[in-house]
Design a protein around this motif. Structure first.
Motif, PDB file in Angstrom:
ATOM      1  N   UNK A  40       0.838  -1.184   0.136  1.00  0.00           N
ATOM      2  CA  UNK A  40      -0.008  -0.241  -0.062  1.00  0.00           C
ATOM      3  C   UNK A  40       0.732   1.128  -0.067  1.00  0.00           C
ATOM      4  N   UNK A  41       0.471   2.003  -1.065  1.00  0.00           N
ATOM      5  CA  UNK A  41       1.287   3.562  -1.036  1.00  0.00           C
ATOM      6  C   UNK A  41       0.381   4.542  -0.664  1.00  0.00           C
ATOM      7  N   UNK A  42       0.687   5.336   0.169  1.00  0.00           N
ATOM      8  CA  UNK A  42      -0.088   6.559   0.512  1.00  0.00           C
ATOM      9  C   UNK A  42       0.835   7.728   0.056  1.00  0.00           C
ATOM     10  N   UNK A  43       0.096   8.622  -0.801  1.00  0.00           N
ATOM     11  CA  UNK A  43       0.629   9.811  -1.373  1.00  0.00           C
ATOM     12  C   UNK A  43       0.259  10.928  -0.535  1.00  0.00           C
ATOM     13  N   UNK A  44       1.276  11.734   0.315  1.00  0.00           N
ATOM     14  CA  UNK A  44       0.613  13.001   0.955  1.00  0.00           C
ATOM     15  C   UNK A  44       1.306  14.206   0.115  1.00  0.00           C
ATOM     16  N   UNK A  45       0.666  15.096  -0.464  1.00  0.00           N
ATOM     17  CA  UNK A  45       1.073  16.139  -0.862  1.00  0.00           C
ATOM     18  C   UNK A  45       1.755  17.108  -0.026  1.00  0.00           C
ATOM     19  N   UNK A  46       1.733  17.279   1.341  1.00  0.00           N
ATOM     20  CA  UNK A  46       2.214  18.171   1.996  1.00  0.00           C
ATOM     21  C   UNK A  46       3.502  17.423   2.585  1.00  0.00           C
ATOM     22  N   UNK A  47       4.432  18.143   3.389  1.00  0.00           N
ATOM     23  CA  UNK A  47       5.606  17.473   4.240  1.00  0.00           C
ATOM     24  C   UNK A  47       5.155  16.657   5.239  1.00  0.00           C
ATOM     25  N   UNK A  48       3.912  17.012   5.882  1.00  0.00           N
ATOM     26  CA  UNK A  48       3.490  16.178   6.930  1.00  0.00           C
ATOM     27  C   UNK A  48       2.349  15.443   6.884  1.00  0.00           C
ATOM     28  N   UNK A  49       1.835  14.525   7.778  1.00  0.00           N
ATOM     29  CA  UNK A  49       0.736  13.802   7.759  1.00  0.00           C
ATOM     30  C   UNK A  49      -0.633  14.339   8.470  1.00  0.00           C
ATOM     31  N   UNK A  50      -1.669  14.051   8.397  1.00  0.00           N
ATOM     32  CA  UNK A  50      -2.797  14.341   9.109  1.00  0.00           C
ATOM     33  C   UNK A  50      -3.696  15.229   8.717  1.00  0.00           C
ATOM     34  N   UNK A  51      -3.483  16.235   7.668  1.00  0.00           N
ATOM     35  CA  UNK A  51      -4.519  17.145   7.081  1.00  0.00           C
ATOM     36  C   UNK A  51      -5.063  18.025   8.169  1.00  0.00           C
ATOM     37  N   UNK A  52      -6.363  18.287   7.709  1.00  0.00           N
ATOM     38  CA  UNK A  52      -7.134  19.008   8.557  1.00  0.00           C
ATOM     39  C   UNK A  52      -7.456  18.235   9.612  1.00  0.00           C
ATOM     40  N   UNK A  53      -7.600  17.090   9.796  1.00  0.00           N
ATOM     41  CA  UNK A  53      -8.004  15.875  10.796  1.00  0.00           C
ATOM     42  C   UNK A  53      -7.012  16.356  12.003  1.00  0.00           C
ATOM     43  N   UNK A  54      -5.902  16.674  11.794  1.00  0.00           N
ATOM     44  CA  UNK A  54      -4.926  16.842  12.930  1.00  0.00           C
ATOM     45  C   UNK A  54      -5.392  18.071  13.501  1.00  0.00           C
ATOM     46  N   UNK A  55      -6.110  18.976  13.019  1.00  0.00           N
ATOM     47  CA  UNK A  55      -6.366  20.362  13.566  1.00  0.00           C
ATOM     48  C   UNK A  55      -8.016  20.118  14.627  1.00  0.00           C
ATOM     49  N   UNK A  56      -8.396  18.990  14.406  1.00  0.00           N
ATOM     50  CA  UNK A  56      -9.869  18.856  14.845  1.00  0.00           C
ATOM     51  C   UNK A  56      -9.856  18.293  16.350  1.00  0.00           C
ATOM     52  N   UNK A 138      -6.315  15.284  21.088  1.00  0.00           N
ATOM     53  CA  UNK A 138      -7.258  15.559  19.992  1.00  0.00           C
ATOM     54  C   UNK A 138      -6.715  14.858  18.793  1.00  0.00           C
ATOM     55  N   UNK A 139      -6.989  15.660  17.452  1.00  0.00           N
ATOM     56  CA  UNK A 139      -6.907  15.070  16.258  1.00  0.00           C
ATOM     57  C   UNK A 139      -5.543  14.897  16.045  1.00  0.00           C
ATOM     58  N   UNK A 140      -4.725  15.755  16.544  1.00  0.00           N
ATOM     59  CA  UNK A 140      -3.108  15.683  16.316  1.00  0.00           C
ATOM     60  C   UNK A 140      -2.551  14.360  16.631  1.00  0.00           C
ATOM     61  N   UNK A 141      -2.929  13.909  17.903  1.00  0.00           N
ATOM     62  CA  UNK A 141      -2.674  12.699  18.401  1.00  0.00           C
ATOM     63  C   UNK A 141      -3.218  11.467  17.909  1.00  0.00           C
ATOM     64  N   UNK A 142      -4.405  11.508  17.247  1.00  0.00           N
ATOM     65  CA  UNK A 142      -4.997  10.445  16.676  1.00  0.00           C
ATOM     66  C   UNK A 142      -4.370  10.072  15.149  1.00  0.00           C
ATOM     67  N   UNK A 143      -3.920  11.256  14.772  1.00  0.00           N
ATOM     68  CA  UNK A 143      -3.349  11.134  12.975  1.00  0.00           C
ATOM     69  C   UNK A 143      -2.176  10.546  13.315  1.00  0.00           C
ATOM     70  N   UNK A 144      -1.455  10.928  14.531  1.00  0.00           N
ATOM     71  CA  UNK A 144      -0.070  10.815  14.716  1.00  0.00           C
ATOM     72  C   UNK A 144      -0.022   9.178  14.951  1.00  0.00           C
ATOM     73  N   UNK A 145      -1.081   8.706  15.936  1.00  0.00           N
ATOM     74  CA  UNK A 145      -0.988   7.225  16.222  1.00  0.00           C
ATOM     75  C   UNK A 145      -1.351   6.489  14.771  1.00  0.00           C
ATOM     76  N   UNK A 146      -2.301   6.975  14.070  1.00  0.00           N
ATOM     77  CA  UNK A 146      -2.625   6.079  12.854  1.00  0.00           C
ATOM     78  C   UNK A 146      -1.398   6.081  11.696  1.00  0.00           C
ATOM     79  N   UNK A 147      -0.656   7.286  11.828  1.00  0.00           N
ATOM     80  CA  UNK A 147       0.535   7.117  10.913  1.00  0.00           C
ATOM     81  C   UNK A 147       1.698   6.364  11.545  1.00  0.00           C
ATOM     82  N   UNK A 148       1.758   6.179  12.749  1.00  0.00           N
ATOM     83  CA  UNK A 148       2.693   5.499  13.422  1.00  0.00           C
ATOM     84  C   UNK A 148       2.393   3.882  13.111  1.00  0.00           C
ATOM     85  N   UNK A 149       1.352   3.501  13.136  1.00  0.00           N
ATOM     86  CA  UNK A 149       0.703   2.240  13.029  1.00  0.00           C
ATOM     87  C   UNK A 149       0.806   1.973  11.400  1.00  0.00           C
TER      88      UNK A 149
END
Ligand SMILES: Cc1cc2nc3c(=O)[nH]c(=O)nc-3n(C[C@H](O)[C@H](O)[C@H](O)COP(=O)(O)OP(=O)(O)OC[C@H]3O[C@@H](n4cnc5c(N)ncnc54)[C@H](O)[C@@H]3O)c2cc1C
Length: 469
Positions: A40-56, A138-149
């Protein structure tokens, strides 16, 4: 849309490519991995993961283990009907919405198993039942955990990798993705999930799809460009024409945003730039509806008025308030003055009209009855103690809602409502899950939908890959 073709294009191959590494994309990747998809490949346009979800802040769920532990009854049938009634059975596709609700409780279990801890809150006053699950961090931690996994399980995360075009084979199914990561690259794959988020940064699309849009809208999230929507459209997907805006900042976090808390409090008095009241200020408890009323005012602006008694009462609950007010007074969003005439001048309205408004309102408070907007008696407090305060308030876009037409399996549909083979979409890039105005009873829906639709897309893509291998 499509980059210029260069001579040498590095080629990659994957079982599944996910375009967008925000909440929905990461949830989709991890889910597909768990279902046995290897490459599986995830393409992410920005330099970091999480998108707007990381701000929620928090995500919607019903019948979750966290709710069960707190003895909160959040019945999915009741909430389903409430959402559909709110939408007048329009704009929300009941099957998509149902799939989201059905998954949401299990998604909290899934996330808890990764070590996330949730508090279930009422995001808005009087909200019943409590449905918003706020993860610790919040969303920052949730997306961080998903990215780590994702990383741990071997998902390839290509940062600064931007999806440009979805390619199709002669049989009509997906055959690859054209992307740019420094250089152009072509990824061979039969399965793509578009999870590119909204298009709040793309004025052209906002003007085209959002009737409420005007150039003065502030954007509180990332200025995403709607790449997925455009790629899907180019690939023959139907784009729903009822795109709406997730507007207005929530008024919850009193301590982080004290000014936002006070400006929308029911005890304040709202005037437009003609110096006239235009709403029952208690609507401020529902920021998405408040956004609608503000957008109907001249220049789409309102002023929240307060006096020193109100500010002092608030300061007891909110020690950060004084500092926030003083800081804001140095800018152009807040005026503090002993004279209403002075405030009228600042608003650029007729002082006589503002005077009539304030006197009329104070008389309402004395009588205990607001004969115009029927504001509840307990919120009627006259503005008589100077200095007075006026805060300029406008609407903001948190994210856009709607776009790619999908079904409840998150398969992208063409204009004949037929799934495009191998193409899925998730998160706010899609349509059919939200009413014209965000339903406050289902607070956390955008974040919740992103994660749940990501999981659903990941599951269905995985099932299709395993079936067709
Ligand atoms: C400040 C703020 C607070 C919010 N608070 C809440 C809240 O408390 N509750 C709630 O329900 N909702 C909230 N929202 C809204 C909600 O968080 C989002 O709508 C939702 O999480 C979006 O998820 P998504 O996966 O669809 O998109 P995102 O999480 O935005 O992810 C999209 C990703 O795709 C990437 N991308 C875009 N184009 C490309 C491309 N061409 N190639 C590769 N990658 C690409 C982007 O860079 C981004 O990382 C908030 C939004 C903001 C801005």
């Amino acid at each position: 849309m499509c980059p210029k073709v260069s001579t040498i294009k590095p080629e990659l191959e994957a079982d599944l490519v996910i375009i967008g590494g925000g909440g929905s994309g990461l949830a989709a990747a991890l889910t597909a991995k768990e279902k046995g998809i290897k490459n599986i490949i995830v393409l992410e346009k920005r330099g970091g993961l999480g998108g707007n979800t990381a701000q929620a802040t928090g995500l919607f769920a019903c019948e979750s283990p966290a709710q069960a532990r707190q003895r909160i009854i959040a019945d999915k049938d009741v909430l389903f009907k409430r959402a559909m009634d709110w939408a007048r059975w329009s704009r929300i596709n009941p099957r998509i919405f149902r799939a989201f609700l059905n998954k949401s409780g299990d998604t909290i279990r899934w996330l808890e198993q990764m070590g996330l801890e949730f508090t279930v809150i009422a995001f808005f006053p009087n909200q019943e039942p409590r449905v918003e699950h706020v993860p610790k961090g919040r969303g920052a931690q949730l997306t961080k955990v998903l990215a780590e996994k994702c990383r741990e399980s071997g998902v390839q995360l290509l940062l600064r990798g931007s999806g440009k075009k979805i390619l199709f084979g002669k049989d009509g199914g997906v055959s690859g993705v054209l992307a740019v990561q420094g250089d152009e690259l072509e990824i061979k794959t039969s399965n793509v999930i578009i999870a590119t988020g909204g298009f709040a940064g793309n004025k052209k699309l906002l003007k085209k799809y959002c009737p409420l849009y005007y150039d003065g809208f502030g954007v509180r999230g990332l200025p995403l460009m709607g790449d997925g929507l455009l790629m899907a459209q180019e690939a023959g997907a139907a784009i729903e024409d009822f795109v709406t805006l997730l507007k207005e900042g929530p008024r919850v976090d009193l301590h982080t945003w004290p000014l936002m808390a006070i400006e929308r409090d029911p005890i304040t008095v709202w005037v437009n730039n003609r110096g006239e009241r235009f709403a029952d200020e208690a609507i401020g408890m529902h920021p998405f509806e408040a956004g609608n009323t503000i957008l109907r005012q001249p220049d789409k602006v309102m002023y929240s008025l307060l006096d020193t008694s109100i500010v002092q009462n608030f300061s007891v609950k909110l020690p950060a308030l004084d500092k926030a007010l003083q800081a804001e007074a140095a800018g152009d969003r807040l005026k503090i003055s002993k004279s209403w005439d002075d405030i009228a001048k600042w608003i650029n309205t007729d002082p006589a009209v503002l005077k009539t408004t304030i006197e009329g309102y104070n008389a309402c408070c004395d009588r205990g009855y607001d004969e115009i907007f029927a504001k509840e008696r307990r919120y009627l407090q006259p503005l008589r103690r100077p200095p007075y305060y006026a805060i300029r308030c406008q609407t903001h876009i948190l994210d856009t809602i709607g776009g790619i037409r999908i079904n409840e399996r998150m398969e992208v549909l063409n204009s004949q409502d037929k799934p495009i083979r191998g193409l899925y979409a998730a998160g706010v890039a899609t349509s059919g899950w939200e009413a014209e105005t965000y339903c406050s009873d289902l607070s956390g829906s955008a974040f919740g939908y992103a994660i749940n639709s990501g999981r659903i897309a990941g599951e269905n893509a995985a099932a299709f890959i395993l079936e067709t291998k």
